[in-house]
Motif scaffolding. Structure first.
Motif, short mmCIF file in Angstrom:
data_model
loop_
_atom_site.label_atom_id
_atom_site.label_comp_id
_atom_site.label_asym_id
_atom_site.label_seq_id
_atom_site.Cartn_x
_atom_site.Cartn_y
_atom_site.Cartn_z
N UNK A 205 0.83 -1.20 0.00
CA UNK A 205 0.00 0.00 0.00
C UNK A 205 0.87 1.25 0.00
N UNK A 206 1.96 1.20 0.76
CA UNK A 206 2.89 2.32 0.80
C UNK A 206 3.50 2.57 -0.59
N UNK A 207 3.90 1.48 -1.24
CA UNK A 207 4.53 1.62 -2.56
C UNK A 207 3.53 2.14 -3.58
N UNK A 208 2.29 1.68 -3.48
CA UNK A 208 1.25 2.11 -4.41
C UNK A 208 0.97 3.61 -4.25
N UNK A 209 0.82 4.05 -3.01
CA UNK A 209 0.59 5.47 -2.75
C UNK A 209 1.80 6.31 -3.16
N UNK A 210 3.00 5.76 -2.95
CA UNK A 210 4.22 6.47 -3.33
C UNK A 210 4.28 6.70 -4.83
N UNK A 211 4.02 5.66 -5.59
CA UNK A 211 4.05 5.79 -7.05
C UNK A 211 3.08 6.86 -7.53
N UNK A 212 1.89 6.87 -6.93
CA UNK A 212 0.87 7.84 -7.35
C UNK A 212 1.27 9.27 -7.01
N UNK A 213 1.81 9.47 -5.81
CA UNK A 213 2.13 10.84 -5.41
C UNK A 213 3.33 11.38 -6.17
N UNK A 214 4.26 10.50 -6.53
CA UNK A 214 5.42 10.95 -7.30
C UNK A 214 5.01 11.39 -8.70
N UNK A 215 4.04 10.70 -9.27
CA UNK A 215 3.54 11.10 -10.58
C UNK A 215 2.82 12.45 -10.47
N UNK A 216 2.03 12.63 -9.42
CA UNK A 216 1.32 13.89 -9.22
C UNK A 216 2.30 15.04 -9.05
N UNK A 217 3.36 14.82 -8.29
CA UNK A 217 4.35 15.87 -8.08
C UNK A 217 5.04 16.24 -9.38
N UNK A 218 5.39 15.23 -10.17
CA UNK A 218 6.04 15.49 -11.45
C UNK A 218 5.15 16.30 -12.38
N UNK A 219 3.87 15.94 -12.42
CA UNK A 219 2.93 16.66 -13.28
C UNK A 219 2.74 18.09 -12.81
#
Length: 227
Positions: A205-219
């Protein structure tokens, strides 16, 4: 968000970048001891996340920002940075670091920027090169949040990742703060308000949330701070 002040900065130094293993939790849960045991568990390994955050900070995040980064080795490999201590007493620093359980790479100081007030940041500026017009503080934090369940006595929890990137002047003035959050799609069962914080269950769950937030930050950075 007013991003005009960022364009006035010619160079900056990354002073902190890392990930906090301590999982915050909503007041719906009574999981303090379990959460702390999880943070101290070697099975709950967030070093790969810290490595990835470091890579992205010096890659896609800052590559498009309208300022130059002072080379990393000219910041963290200096005696000035290595010898810097944020606290006068060892006990105060120990309390701060134990509370945060902050994971870094290389020689970065293990201070969670989210826990630092303005005075801390002003002090930290003493550790970076004099020519730095600003310092970038990057921290990734997590929280266990409750989701509704129809089963009595059984709740569900998701992990929310909170990525915070703050650009501040040496005097502590904030130039900009980028804050992005994302929840895991999957959830975990939480019984009788006690979180079952098994590293094998919570890590995905941590890894899943991490992947999502990193994409949001990049965008967000690409859309709002591209030089």
């Amino acid at each position: 968000m007013d991003t005009s002040a960022v364009k006035e900065i010619d160079n900056a130094a990354v002073a902190i970048v890392g990930v906090d293993k301590h999982i915050e939790y909503s007041e719906d849960f009574e999981a303090a001891q379990l959460v702390q045991r999880l943070a101290q568990s070697d099975k709950f390994d967030l070093h790969p996340v810290a490595e990835d955050l470091h890579k992205k900070t010096f890659g896609e995040y800052t590559r498009v920002m309208p300022f130059e980064l002072i080379p990393e080795e000219e910041v963290i490999d200096t005696e000035r940075y290595k010898n810097f201590q944020l606290f006068d007493s060892e006990s105060a620093e120990e309390t701060f670091t134990q509370t945060s359980n902050f994971i870094t790479v290389k020689n970065y100081k293990a201070y969670n920027p989210v826990n630092m007030h303005r005075g801390h940041k002003t002090d930290l500026a003493e550790a970076i090169p004099d020519e730095a017009e600003a310092m970038l503080l990057v921290g990734l934090n997590y929280k266990l949040v409750q989701e509704n369940s129809l089963i009595p006595g059984v709740n569900k929890g998701k992990i929310e990742a909170d990525l915070n990137m703050e650009l501040v002047k040496p005097n502590g003035d904030r130039i900009i703060n980028i804050n992005q959050k994302a929840k895991s799609d999957d959830d975990m069962k939480v019984v009788l308000d006690a979180a079952i914080l098994d590293p094998d269950k919570i890590q995905p769950l941590v890894m899943e949330a991490t992947d999502k937030v990193m994409v949001k930050a990049s965008e967000f950075i690409s859309d709002n701070l591209s030089g």
